[in-house]
Motif scaffolding. Structure first.
Motif, short mmCIF file in Angstrom:
data_model
loop_
_atom_site.label_atom_id
_atom_site.label_comp_id
_atom_site.label_asym_id
_atom_site.label_seq_id
_atom_site.Cartn_x
_atom_site.Cartn_y
_atom_site.Cartn_z
N ARG A 144 1.11 11.29 -10.07
CA ARG A 144 0.41 12.58 -10.02
C ARG A 144 1.39 13.73 -10.29
O ARG A 144 1.12 14.64 -11.07
CB ARG A 144 -0.26 12.72 -8.65
N GLU B 45 0.84 -1.21 0.00
CA GLU B 45 0.00 0.00 0.00
C GLU B 45 0.87 1.26 0.00
O GLU B 45 0.57 2.22 -0.70
CB GLU B 45 -0.94 0.00 1.22
N ALA B 46 1.95 1.22 0.80
CA ALA B 46 2.87 2.37 0.85
C ALA B 46 3.51 2.57 -0.53
O ALA B 46 3.60 3.71 -1.02
CB ALA B 46 3.95 2.14 1.91
N SER C 173 1.53 6.39 -6.83
CA SER C 173 0.42 7.30 -7.18
C SER C 173 0.87 8.75 -7.10
O SER C 173 0.57 9.56 -7.99
CB SER C 173 -0.77 7.08 -6.25
N GLU C 174 1.59 9.07 -6.00
CA GLU C 174 2.08 10.45 -5.84
C GLU C 174 3.06 10.79 -6.95
O GLU C 174 2.99 11.88 -7.54
CB GLU C 174 2.76 10.61 -4.47
N LEU D 56 2.29 1.65 -3.38
CA LEU D 56 1.24 2.12 -4.28
C LEU D 56 0.99 3.62 -4.08
O LEU D 56 0.85 4.36 -5.07
CB LEU D 56 -0.05 1.33 -4.01
N ARG D 57 0.97 4.06 -2.79
CA ARG D 57 0.79 5.49 -2.52
C ARG D 57 1.93 6.30 -3.15
O ARG D 57 1.70 7.33 -3.78
CB ARG D 57 0.73 5.75 -1.01
N GLN D 58 3.19 5.81 -2.94
CA GLN D 58 4.35 6.51 -3.50
C GLN D 58 4.25 6.58 -5.02
O GLN D 58 4.50 7.64 -5.61
CB GLN D 58 5.65 5.79 -3.11
#
Length: 171
Positions: free
Chosen positions: A109, A98-99, A105-106, A101-103
């Motif tokens: 973006r 999840e971490a 995604s950021e 994936l967040r990285q």
């Protein structure tokens, strides 16, 4: 009276024999009673020995079952611990993913924002370039027009610069 004495003697002997037989019967009855008691005692002892053997066998069987139950319990505990470990590792892996994936995604973006900014700058640059090209074309056209006008004015006035005169003389 001799016959009476003999009769008494016979009766006396019969009484004595009867007493002997009574005593024999009492002794035999006593022996039978003792034998019965001994037999009952032996039966009791045999029953107690059998019961003791059965108790010992049951105790051993219970001990075996208890040991097996403890082994199964320990194995179940190990499996539970293993499952807890797997669940914990799964949670950690999930959190890690999840971490990541967040990285990602950021980062995506940010990359999209940079691409948008670059596209905006490129569009602005193209607009400015088009403007500059328009001004340059207009300036060139204006310059051509001015040169033509200047040439026309010189021709009509007959004024040439020294350089143009020298150029014309060389031809």
């Amino acid at each position: 009276g001799g016959g009476g004495g003999q009769q008494e003697a016979l009766q006396e002997r019969a009484v004595q024999e009867a007493e002997v037989w009574r005593q024999v019967a009492v002794q035999q009855q006593s022996q039978v009673h003792l034998l019965q008691q001994r037999q009952q005692q032996q039966q009791r002892e045999a029953a107690e020995a059998t019961a003791a053997r059965q108790r010992e066998e049951h105790r051993r069987a219970l001990g075996t079952l208890s040991a097996e139950a403890e082994a199964v319990q320990a194995e179940m505990e190990e499996l539970r611990a293993e499952r807890r470990g797997l669940v914990e590792r799964h949670r950690e892996r999930e959190a890690s993913l999840e971490a990541m994936l967040r990285q990602l995604s950021e980062a995506l973006r940010d990359e999209v924002c940079r691409a948008d900014e670059a596209a905006s700058r490129r569009a602005e640059a193209e607009r400015l370039l088009a403007e500059a090209e328009g001004r340059l074309a207009a300036a060139l056209q204006s310059s051509s027009q001015l040169q033509a006008d200047l040439a026309q004015m010189r021709k009509s006035t007959g004024f040439y610069s020294a350089r143009e005169a020298a150029s014309a003389a060389r031809c």
